[in-house]
Scaffold this active site. Structure first.
Site, PDB file in Angstrom:
ATOM      1  N   HIS A  34      70.733  83.173 -15.678  1.00 20.09           N
ATOM      2  CA  HIS A  34      71.094  83.860 -16.919  1.00 20.09           C
ATOM      3  C   HIS A  34      72.518  84.421 -16.843  1.00 20.09           C
ATOM      4  CE1 HIS A  34      69.430  84.611 -20.805  1.00 20.09           C
ATOM      5  NE2 HIS A  34      69.861  85.859 -20.796  1.00 20.09           N
ATOM      6  N   ARG A  45      70.818  78.961 -22.932  1.00 16.53           N
ATOM      7  CA  ARG A  45      69.816  79.418 -21.967  1.00 16.53           C
ATOM      8  C   ARG A  45      69.448  78.256 -21.049  1.00 16.53           C
ATOM      9  NH1 ARG A  45      68.705  81.758 -26.764  1.00 16.53           N
ATOM     10  NH2 ARG A  45      68.604  84.035 -26.770  1.00 16.53           N
ATOM     11  N   TYR A  91      74.746  93.073 -23.507  1.00 18.57           N
ATOM     12  CA  TYR A  91      74.372  91.838 -22.821  1.00 18.57           C
ATOM     13  C   TYR A  91      75.481  91.313 -21.907  1.00 18.57           C
ATOM     14  CZ  TYR A  91      72.647  87.025 -22.413  1.00 18.57           C
ATOM     15  OH  TYR A  91      72.213  85.818 -21.941  1.00 18.57           O
ATOM     16  N   HIS A 102      72.360  86.557 -31.103  1.00 20.89           N
ATOM     17  CA  HIS A 102      71.868  87.929 -31.007  1.00 20.89           C
ATOM     18  C   HIS A 102      71.741  88.523 -32.396  1.00 20.89           C
ATOM     19  CE1 HIS A 102      73.382  88.477 -26.604  1.00 20.89           C
ATOM     20  NE2 HIS A 102      72.203  87.898 -26.657  1.00 20.89           N
ATOM     21  N   ARG A 162      75.110  82.296 -18.811  1.00 20.71           N
ATOM     22  CA  ARG A 162      75.191  82.585 -20.243  1.00 20.71           C
ATOM     23  C   ARG A 162      75.964  83.884 -20.487  1.00 20.71           C
ATOM     24  NH1 ARG A 162      72.584  81.886 -25.284  1.00 20.71           N
ATOM     25  NH2 ARG A 162      71.670  83.772 -26.147  1.00 20.71           N
ATOM     26  N   LYS A 221      64.419  79.777 -27.633  1.00 22.97           N
ATOM     27  CA  LYS A 221      63.927  81.131 -27.852  1.00 22.97           C
ATOM     28  C   LYS A 221      63.912  81.520 -29.329  1.00 22.97           C
ATOM     29  CE  LYS A 221      64.568  85.929 -26.475  1.00 22.97           C
ATOM     30  NZ  LYS A 221      65.347  86.864 -25.659  1.00 22.97           N
TER      31      LYS A 221
END
Length: 188
Positions: A135, A47, A170, A161, A138, A70
């Site tokens: 983003h 990230r 994603y 994830h 990623r 995160k």
């Protein structure tokens, strides 16, 4: 809210690289920083909040180790050879405690995620890509890794994830499947 997409083909990644290398800033050092920021994103899959905090000491070996901001999970990622060579050149005159992506606002500060967003967003717009921002780097990493390995469990693990279905959504594979199905759909 606009959802950002991965960059879906190597030619578009190359357009981003060329723009960042030659046109993203007036000063060569800023252009190099911008390029390495992008390359870090598409080669490591971290990230942006984790990328901007990287220091030279974090990229001296073959692995980059962070604690994912995160998820609070430790993450260790080996650098691809081509990226490692570019990184080695980029850090050759830098000190271990220097930030990889320094701010112009102070010697001991890194760029903020919002600044990185502006750099990547502008580059994407200049080369004609839509729905691309930080983003996307990623997501691009995840998509290309999936295309290479076809191992959704690996992608799930690399991106921290909680499920394979989240990873597929994603990286845009669910949308790709839906688009192909709708193209074949006869309609009424």
């Amino acid at each position: 809210m606009v959802v950002v997409e991965p960059i879906r083909n190597r030619d578009d990644v190359q357009l981003m690289i060329e723009y960042l290398t030659f046109h993203s800033a007036v000063k060569e050092s800023d252009r190099q920083r911008n390029l390495m920021l992008f390359l870090s994103g598409v080669n490591l899959g971290f990230r942006i909040g984790d990328i901007v905090k990287l220091k030279v000491k974090h990229v001296k070996g073959w692995h980059v180790q962070i604690v994912d901001e995160k998820t609070d999970k430790p993450t260790k990622r080996k650098m691809p050879k081509k990226f490692k060579n570019a990184m080695r050149q980029y850090i050759k005159d830098k000190k271990d405690e220097d930030f990889l992506f320094p701010s112009r606002n102070g010697k001991h500060q890194h760029i903020k995620p919002n600044t990185a967003y502006k750099i990547i967003k502008k580059a994407a717009e200049e080369v004609g890509l839509e729905n691309i921002a930080t983003h996307s780097m990623r997501k691009t990493f995840g998509l290309f890794m999936y295309e290479q390995t076809k191992d959704v469990a690996l992608i799930m693990d690399l991106l921290n994830h909680s499920s394979q279905s989240i990873s597929l959504r994603y990286i845009g594979k669910n949308q790709d499947s839906q688009d192909r199905a709708m193209t074949k759909f006869q309609g009424f």
